[in-house]
Design a protein around this motif. Structure first.
Motif, mmCIF file in Angstrom:
data_model
loop_
_atom_site.group_PDB
_atom_site.id
_atom_site.type_symbol
_atom_site.label_atom_id
_atom_site.label_comp_id
_atom_site.label_asym_id
_atom_site.label_seq_id
_atom_site.Cartn_x
_atom_site.Cartn_y
_atom_site.Cartn_z
ATOM 1 N N PHE A 169 20.390 -41.028 50.782
ATOM 2 C CA PHE A 169 19.288 -41.695 50.091
ATOM 3 C C PHE A 169 19.668 -43.010 49.421
ATOM 4 O O PHE A 169 18.800 -43.861 49.211
ATOM 5 N N GLY A 170 20.915 -43.167 49.037
ATOM 6 C CA GLY A 170 21.362 -44.430 48.469
ATOM 7 C C GLY A 170 20.497 -44.925 47.334
ATOM 8 O O GLY A 170 20.320 -44.253 46.321
ATOM 9 N N GLU A 171 19.904 -46.102 47.513
ATOM 10 C CA GLU A 171 19.093 -46.737 46.470
ATOM 11 C C GLU A 171 17.595 -46.562 46.689
ATOM 12 O O GLU A 171 16.798 -47.301 46.119
ATOM 13 N N THR A 172 17.194 -45.586 47.506
ATOM 14 C CA THR A 172 15.778 -45.463 47.843
ATOM 15 C C THR A 172 14.919 -44.988 46.677
ATOM 16 O O THR A 172 13.699 -45.179 46.685
ATOM 17 N N MET A 173 15.526 -44.333 45.689
ATOM 18 C CA MET A 173 14.763 -43.865 44.534
ATOM 19 C C MET A 173 15.691 -43.763 43.335
ATOM 20 O O MET A 173 16.917 -43.808 43.467
ATOM 21 N N ARG A 174 15.092 -43.627 42.166
ATOM 22 C CA ARG A 174 15.888 -43.472 40.957
ATOM 23 C C ARG A 174 16.628 -42.135 40.995
ATOM 24 O O ARG A 174 16.059 -41.110 41.383
ATOM 25 N N LEU A 175 17.882 -42.160 40.569
ATOM 26 C CA LEU A 175 18.711 -40.958 40.576
ATOM 27 C C LEU A 175 19.193 -40.647 39.165
ATOM 28 O O LEU A 175 19.760 -41.504 38.488
ATOM 29 N N ILE A 176 18.947 -39.412 38.731
ATOM 30 C CA ILE A 176 19.487 -38.907 37.470
ATOM 31 C C ILE A 176 20.356 -37.707 37.810
ATOM 32 O O ILE A 176 19.885 -36.745 38.428
ATOM 33 N N ILE A 177 21.611 -37.758 37.438
ATOM 34 C CA ILE A 177 22.548 -36.684 37.744
ATOM 35 C C ILE A 177 22.718 -35.823 36.504
ATOM 36 O O ILE A 177 23.083 -36.315 35.432
ATOM 37 N N VAL A 178 22.415 -34.536 36.656
ATOM 38 C CA VAL A 178 22.493 -33.591 35.550
ATOM 39 C C VAL A 178 23.803 -32.818 35.662
ATOM 40 O O VAL A 178 24.019 -32.083 36.630
ATOM 41 N N LEU A 179 24.669 -32.997 34.676
ATOM 42 C CA LEU A 179 25.926 -32.261 34.631
ATOM 43 C C LEU A 179 25.675 -30.967 33.861
ATOM 44 O O LEU A 179 25.670 -30.945 32.631
ATOM 45 N N ASN A 180 25.450 -29.904 34.602
ATOM 46 C CA ASN A 180 25.124 -28.617 33.996
ATOM 47 C C ASN A 180 26.422 -27.886 33.652
ATOM 48 O O ASN A 180 27.215 -27.564 34.542
ATOM 49 N N GLU A 181 26.611 -27.618 32.374
ATOM 50 C CA GLU A 181 27.866 -27.030 31.920
ATOM 51 C C GLU A 181 27.882 -25.509 32.048
ATOM 52 O O GLU A 181 28.592 -24.817 31.317
ATOM 53 N N ILE A 182 27.124 -24.997 33.006
ATOM 54 C CA ILE A 182 27.024 -23.559 33.219
ATOM 55 C C ILE A 182 28.378 -22.933 33.549
ATOM 56 O O ILE A 182 28.647 -21.787 33.218
ATOM 57 N N ARG A 183 29.250 -23.698 34.211
ATOM 58 C CA ARG A 183 30.568 -23.175 34.585
ATOM 59 C C ARG A 183 31.697 -24.018 34.004
ATOM 60 O O ARG A 183 32.772 -24.096 34.576
ATOM 61 N N GLY A 184 31.449 -24.641 32.874
ATOM 62 C CA GLY A 184 32.494 -25.413 32.219
ATOM 63 C C GLY A 184 32.054 -26.824 31.897
ATOM 64 O O GLY A 184 31.145 -27.367 32.525
ATOM 65 N N GLU A 185 32.716 -27.402 30.894
ATOM 66 C CA GLU A 185 32.342 -28.722 30.403
ATOM 67 C C GLU A 185 33.119 -29.852 31.068
ATOM 68 O O GLU A 185 32.794 -31.018 30.865
ATOM 69 N N ARG A 186 34.143 -29.525 31.826
ATOM 70 C CA ARG A 186 35.035 -30.545 32.373
ATOM 71 C C ARG A 186 34.684 -30.799 33.840
ATOM 72 O O ARG A 186 34.698 -29.879 34.659
ATOM 73 N N PHE A 187 34.410 -32.049 34.142
ATOM 74 C CA PHE A 187 34.001 -32.436 35.488
ATOM 75 C C PHE A 187 35.070 -33.337 36.117
ATOM 76 O O PHE A 187 34.776 -34.406 36.640
ATOM 77 N N GLU A 188 36.332 -32.862 36.057
ATOM 78 C CA GLU A 188 37.436 -33.676 36.570
ATOM 79 C C GLU A 188 37.315 -33.966 38.058
ATOM 80 O O GLU A 188 37.673 -35.054 38.519
ATOM 81 N N LEU A 189 36.827 -32.987 38.824
ATOM 82 C CA LEU A 189 36.704 -33.200 40.265
ATOM 83 C C LEU A 189 35.728 -34.332 40.571
ATOM 84 O O LEU A 189 35.959 -35.137 41.482
ATOM 85 N N LEU A 190 34.655 -34.396 39.812
ATOM 86 C CA LEU A 190 33.696 -35.487 39.987
ATOM 87 C C LEU A 190 34.346 -36.816 39.635
ATOM 88 O O LEU A 190 34.213 -37.801 40.378
ATOM 89 N N GLU A 191 35.037 -36.860 38.514
ATOM 90 C CA GLU A 191 35.670 -38.110 38.082
ATOM 91 C C GLU A 191 36.714 -38.575 39.090
ATOM 92 O O GLU A 191 36.817 -39.767 39.394
ATOM 93 N N ALA A 192 37.492 -37.619 39.620
ATOM 94 C CA ALA A 192 38.570 -37.977 40.546
ATOM 95 C C ALA A 192 38.056 -38.377 41.920
ATOM 96 O O ALA A 192 38.737 -39.093 42.662
#
Length: 231
Positions: A135-158
């Motif tokens: 989808f790229g830039e076709t629409m506005r994107l809001i990414i929700v980081l749901n901490e249901i399984r932890g607060e650390r999103f290292e895999l996303l950052e890396a």
């Protein structure tokens, strides 16, 4: 101008319906008129918890989502909230493509916002990559980081996908983890989040005073995050 909010993420159990419920309660508490559509044939969270605002939209045909855009055009003063079931992204993409939905929406003054819900796991990162590729830039994107399984999103950052999404204009919000036992009581009693936070009768809702207070605090913090992206 109407905004269609699509709550997706592809992965089952990542919290898409939870985010849809929070947004529904947010719209109610902020006096923002909305219409909901629920595409989940098995759980139907919007229909269960906010039934007076929602209608079913099971994706079993090429025109299953047509009422979504029609409602947005016919009721420009209302937001449209769509809770997408797991593994429906391709159906939505085909709907966009077959009828040039985004083109029709643009001509009609309707915009789309995709809320991509993810947890801290590798598969969520892979699914975000696939969404950005598709989808790229076709629409506005809001990414929700749901901490249901932890607060650390290292895999996303890396992975570099966060930086890629931000370069495309994506916004990020966080959803804290509400204790499982509290959420289970809310679900067992089919409570809206307003009822869970404010209903005074413990016998009716199964939540004690401090549990209700935890829901209030959790919901308030969620609203602070949502306020940042002005839905």
């Amino acid at each position: 101008m109407s905004i269609v909010h699509l709550i997706g993420g592809e992965k089952g159990g990542v919290g898409k319906s939870l985010v849809a419920r929070v947004l529904a309660q947010y719209f109610i508490d902020r006096n923002l008129p909305f219409v909901g559509f629920d595409t989940d044939r098995s759980h139907g969270a919007l229909l269960r918890y906010y039934g007076e605002f929602a209608a079913p939209a099971v994706l079993d045909g090429h025109d299953s989502l047509d009422p979504v855009l029609e409602a947005a055009i016919e009721q420009p003063d209302r937001r449209i909230l769509v809770d997408l079931a797991a593994q429906t992204q391709q159906s939505v993409s085909k709907w966009f493509d077959d009828a040039d939905v985004l083109g029709v929406a643009h001509e009609s003054g309707v915009t789309f916002t995709w809320w991509h819900v993810m947890d801290a796991g590798r598969d969520s990162v892979d699914l975000l990559r696939q969404w950005l590729d598709q989808f790229g830039e076709t629409m506005r994107l809001i990414i929700v980081l749901n901490e249901i399984r932890g607060e650390r999103f290292e895999l996303l950052e890396a992975s570099g996908e966060r930086q890629r999404a931000e370069a495309l204009g994506a916004a990020f919000v966080s959803l804290r983890h509400l204790p499982d036992t509290t959420m289970q009581k809310i679900d067992q009693n089919s409570l809206s989040f307003w009822a869970a936070a404010h209903h005074p009768d413990r016998a009716s809702v199964g939540l004690g005073m401090l549990e209700r207070q935890r829901v209030k605090v959790w919901l308030s913090r969620a609203y602070e995050q949502i306020d940042k992206v002005a839905p």
